[in-house]
Design a protein around this motif. Structure first.
Motif, PDB file in Angstrom:
ATOM      1  N   MET A 161     -41.514 -50.436 -66.845  1.00 16.41           N
ATOM      2  CA  MET A 161     -40.395 -49.503 -66.755  1.00 16.41           C
ATOM      3  C   MET A 161     -40.654 -48.328 -67.691  1.00 16.41           C
ATOM      4  N   THR A 162     -40.579 -47.098 -67.191  1.00 10.11           N
ATOM      5  CA  THR A 162     -40.792 -45.960 -68.063  1.00 10.11           C
ATOM      6  C   THR A 162     -39.646 -45.820 -69.037  1.00 10.11           C
ATOM      7  N   ALA A 163     -39.955 -45.293 -70.229  1.00 10.54           N
ATOM      8  CA  ALA A 163     -38.972 -45.268 -71.303  1.00 10.54           C
ATOM      9  C   ALA A 163     -37.740 -44.451 -70.940  1.00 10.54           C
ATOM     10  N   ASP A 164     -37.893 -43.397 -70.093  1.00 12.04           N
ATOM     11  CA  ASP A 164     -36.749 -42.551 -69.799  1.00 12.04           C
ATOM     12  C   ASP A 164     -35.822 -43.157 -68.757  1.00 12.04           C
ATOM     13  N   VAL A 165     -36.307 -44.138 -67.970  1.00 14.87           N
ATOM     14  CA  VAL A 165     -35.478 -44.703 -66.909  1.00 14.87           C
ATOM     15  C   VAL A 165     -34.516 -45.750 -67.452  1.00 14.87           C
ATOM     16  N   LEU A 166     -34.943 -46.561 -68.406  1.00 14.71           N
ATOM     17  CA  LEU A 166     -34.086 -47.644 -68.893  1.00 14.71           C
ATOM     18  C   LEU A 166     -32.783 -47.125 -69.497  1.00 14.71           C
ATOM     19  N   PRO A 167     -32.804 -46.122 -70.376  1.00 14.24           N
ATOM     20  CA  PRO A 167     -31.516 -45.605 -70.868  1.00 14.24           C
ATOM     21  C   PRO A 167     -30.653 -45.023 -69.755  1.00 14.24           C
ATOM     22  N   ALA A 168     -31.295 -44.334 -68.803  1.00  9.83           N
ATOM     23  CA  ALA A 168     -30.528 -43.754 -67.701  1.00  9.83           C
ATOM     24  C   ALA A 168     -29.944 -44.848 -66.811  1.00  9.83           C
ATOM     25  N   LEU A 169     -30.699 -45.931 -66.592  1.00 10.80           N
ATOM     26  CA  LEU A 169     -30.196 -47.041 -65.790  1.00 10.80           C
ATOM     27  C   LEU A 169     -29.010 -47.698 -66.471  1.00 10.80           C
ATOM     28  N   THR A 170     -29.111 -47.868 -67.782  1.00 10.82           N
ATOM     29  CA  THR A 170     -27.995 -48.450 -68.538  1.00 10.82           C
ATOM     30  C   THR A 170     -26.765 -47.553 -68.476  1.00 10.82           C
ATOM     31  N   ALA A 171     -26.982 -46.252 -68.607  1.00 14.48           N
ATOM     32  CA  ALA A 171     -25.869 -45.307 -68.512  1.00 14.48           C
ATOM     33  C   ALA A 171     -25.234 -45.364 -67.124  1.00 14.48           C
ATOM     34  N   GLY A 172     -26.069 -45.530 -66.095  1.00 14.23           N
ATOM     35  CA  GLY A 172     -25.542 -45.650 -64.744  1.00 14.23           C
ATOM     36  C   GLY A 172     -24.681 -46.884 -64.582  1.00 14.23           C
ATOM     37  N   ALA A 173     -25.103 -48.000 -65.191  1.00 16.82           N
ATOM     38  CA  ALA A 173     -24.301 -49.228 -65.126  1.00 16.82           C
ATOM     39  C   ALA A 173     -22.969 -49.037 -65.829  1.00 16.82           C
ATOM     40  N   ARG A 174     -22.975 -48.335 -66.968  1.00 17.32           N
ATOM     41  CA  ARG A 174     -21.724 -48.079 -67.685  1.00 17.32           C
ATOM     42  C   ARG A 174     -20.767 -47.233 -66.843  1.00 17.32           C
ATOM     43  N   THR A 175     -21.322 -46.192 -66.209  1.00 24.11           N
ATOM     44  CA  THR A 175     -20.482 -45.315 -65.392  1.00 24.11           C
ATOM     45  C   THR A 175     -19.890 -46.068 -64.209  1.00 24.11           C
ATOM     46  N   SER A 205     -27.161 -55.196 -71.667  1.00 31.00           N
ATOM     47  CA  SER A 205     -28.250 -56.169 -71.749  1.00 31.00           C
ATOM     48  C   SER A 205     -29.228 -55.943 -70.612  1.00 31.00           C
ATOM     49  N   VAL A 206     -30.500 -56.172 -70.902  1.00 33.40           N
ATOM     50  CA  VAL A 206     -31.554 -56.074 -69.896  1.00 33.40           C
ATOM     51  C   VAL A 206     -31.774 -57.475 -69.337  1.00 33.40           C
ATOM     52  N   LEU A 207     -31.500 -57.661 -68.055  1.00 37.85           N
ATOM     53  CA  LEU A 207     -31.641 -58.974 -67.429  1.00 37.85           C
ATOM     54  C   LEU A 207     -33.048 -59.217 -66.918  1.00 37.85           C
ATOM     55  N   ALA A 208     -33.752 -58.157 -66.546  1.00 37.81           N
ATOM     56  CA  ALA A 208     -35.130 -58.283 -66.051  1.00 37.81           C
ATOM     57  C   ALA A 208     -35.807 -56.934 -66.187  1.00 37.81           C
ATOM     58  N   ASP A 209     -37.083 -56.951 -66.525  1.00 33.73           N
ATOM     59  CA  ASP A 209     -37.862 -55.716 -66.619  1.00 33.73           C
ATOM     60  C   ASP A 209     -39.283 -56.037 -66.174  1.00 33.73           C
ATOM     61  N   ARG A 210     -39.531 -55.891 -64.854  1.00 32.42           N
ATOM     62  CA  ARG A 210     -40.818 -56.225 -64.268  1.00 32.42           C
ATOM     63  C   ARG A 210     -41.332 -55.038 -63.467  1.00 32.42           C
ATOM     64  N   HIS A 211     -42.577 -55.160 -63.011  1.00 31.50           N
ATOM     65  CA  HIS A 211     -43.165 -54.066 -62.239  1.00 31.50           C
ATOM     66  C   HIS A 211     -42.432 -53.838 -60.927  1.00 31.50           C
ATOM     67  N   ASP A 212     -41.775 -54.888 -60.403  1.00 34.62           N
ATOM     68  CA  ASP A 212     -41.116 -54.765 -59.106  1.00 34.62           C
ATOM     69  C   ASP A 212     -39.619 -54.488 -59.222  1.00 34.62           C
ATOM     70  N   GLY A 213     -39.126 -54.258 -60.436  1.00 34.14           N
ATOM     71  CA  GLY A 213     -37.715 -53.933 -60.570  1.00 34.14           C
ATOM     72  C   GLY A 213     -37.183 -54.206 -61.963  1.00 34.14           C
ATOM     73  N   THR A 214     -36.234 -53.391 -62.394  1.00 37.00           N
ATOM     74  CA  THR A 214     -35.582 -53.569 -63.683  1.00 37.00           C
ATOM     75  C   THR A 214     -34.082 -53.693 -63.446  1.00 37.00           C
ATOM     76  N   VAL A 215     -33.460 -54.644 -64.153  1.00 35.68           N
ATOM     77  CA  VAL A 215     -32.052 -54.952 -63.947  1.00 35.68           C
ATOM     78  C   VAL A 215     -31.347 -54.929 -65.296  1.00 35.68           C
ATOM     79  N   VAL A 216     -30.256 -54.164 -65.379  1.00 37.27           N
ATOM     80  CA  VAL A 216     -29.460 -54.129 -66.613  1.00 37.27           C
ATOM     81  C   VAL A 216     -28.020 -54.487 -66.277  1.00 37.27           C
ATOM     82  N   ARG A 217     -27.328 -55.003 -67.276  1.00 35.68           N
ATOM     83  CA  ARG A 217     -25.928 -55.401 -67.117  1.00 35.68           C
ATOM     84  C   ARG A 217     -25.062 -54.662 -68.119  1.00 35.68           C
ATOM     85  N   HIS A 218     -23.895 -54.239 -67.658  1.00 37.74           N
ATOM     86  CA  HIS A 218     -22.874 -53.708 -68.539  1.00 37.74           C
ATOM     87  C   HIS A 218     -21.547 -54.294 -68.080  1.00 37.74           C
TER      88      HIS A 218
END
Length: 314
Positions: free
Chosen positions: A1-15, A29-42
């Protein structure tokens, strides 16, 4: 996961969890961070960034299927009907569900998984002409490509021999036979959650591989584990019995299920072995006991030809 996507993904979950200016005290929380997908929870909201290169139209059709009323109580319903773009990745939003606890294998919901699968397989595919093919064989083919790209390894030869012996449809080199059944495409216990959390009914998650195809593929992973000695016989029996009791069409209602399951179980065994070797090479470490057991099963396959080479639903 590129460094700029994870914060944006988390912000998207919050919104998604708190539209407007709603006050929030939930943790991320980051539930999964793999080459085939990253999953965050808020809070009660989950955001998933799908693999790079995911086809928007196909993912949209899969989301529409998961949201269809006919799949209520079988598939987790997405919070939004369409994916959104985020830093070049497609993102989907879902309600949070409690996953299977890997620390309590004795409580594994094999009966629930089998019953949900049978219900999925018995549900007519909504808009079947627009739903893409189940991606199981394509994932197996990608695993083999990964193995070949990893470089030479002494365990690769029996895996490649077992792969070459499979029929063309199982290697994603030809259309799947009688491929009109709605399938999950990547069934394992990690694809179940309880919703509402923490103790609601079990539901299937992850629509990345959802589509029409051969339903035996959805039984192939537990069948392969059983055949390799990695799944105890009583757990396999619980799974198979529950699937049959729920009217699942992938295997006969009684008698020997293996003529129907054989090809798909072999393909999943090869896929698992190929990924194990590729990871071993990439991490510069030896194969562990479980991985070696799967590779040994591939070696044994060379001595017994597949029971079915054309139509696993025959």
């Amino acid at each position: 996961m590129t460094a700029d996507v994870l914060p944006a993904l988390t912000a998207g979950a919050r919104t998604a969890a708190h539209p407007g200016d709603t006050a929030c005290t939930h943790h991320d929380s980051v539930l999964a961070d793999r080459h085939d997908g990253t999953v965050v929870r808020h809070g009660d909201t989950v955001a998933k960034a799908h693999a790079p290169g995911t086809d928007r139209a196909e993912l949209s059709r899969r989301l529409e299927t998961a949201a269809h009323p006919a799949l209520t109580g079988i598939l987790l319903t997405p919070l939004r009907p369409k994916p959104v773009d985020l830093h070049g990745r497609l993102v989907t939003f879902w309600p949070y569900g409690t996953p299977v606890d890997p620390e309590t294998p004795e409580a594994a919901p094999w009966e629930a998984a089998a019953t949900l699968l049978a219900r999925l397989h018995r549900t007519p595919a909504p808009a079947p002409d627009g739903l893409p093919a189940m991606r199981g064989p394509a994932k197996a083919a990608r695993a083999i490509a990964r193995l070949r790209a990893a470089g030479p390894h002494p365990a690769a030869a029996p895996v490649l021999r077992a792969w070459a012996a499979l029929p063309a449809w199982a290697r994603a080199e030809a259309p799947m036979p009688a491929a009109g059944t709605l399938c999950h495409g990547d069934l394992h216990l990690g694809q179940l959650v309880r919703r509402p959390a923490p103790a609601g009914p079990w539901l299937l998650i992850d629509v990345d591989d959802l589509g029409v195809g051969v339903p035996t593929w959805d039984l192939a992973r537990p069948a392969a584990w059983y055949a390799c000695g990695l799944l105890p016989p009583d757990e396999w029996t619980r799974f198979l019995t529950a699937y049959r009791r729920a009217g699942g069409p992938a295997v006969p209602a009684d008698g020997d299920p293996w003529p129907a399951l054989d090809v798909a179980a072999r393909a999943l065994t090869v896929q698992t072995a190929a990924l194990a070797i590729a990871k071993s090479v990439g991490e510069d470490r030896p194969l562990d006991e479980v991985q070696q057991a799967v590779i040994d099963a591939c070696d044994r396959m060379g001595f017994v030809p597949p029971e079915l080479v054309h139509d696993p639903t025959a």
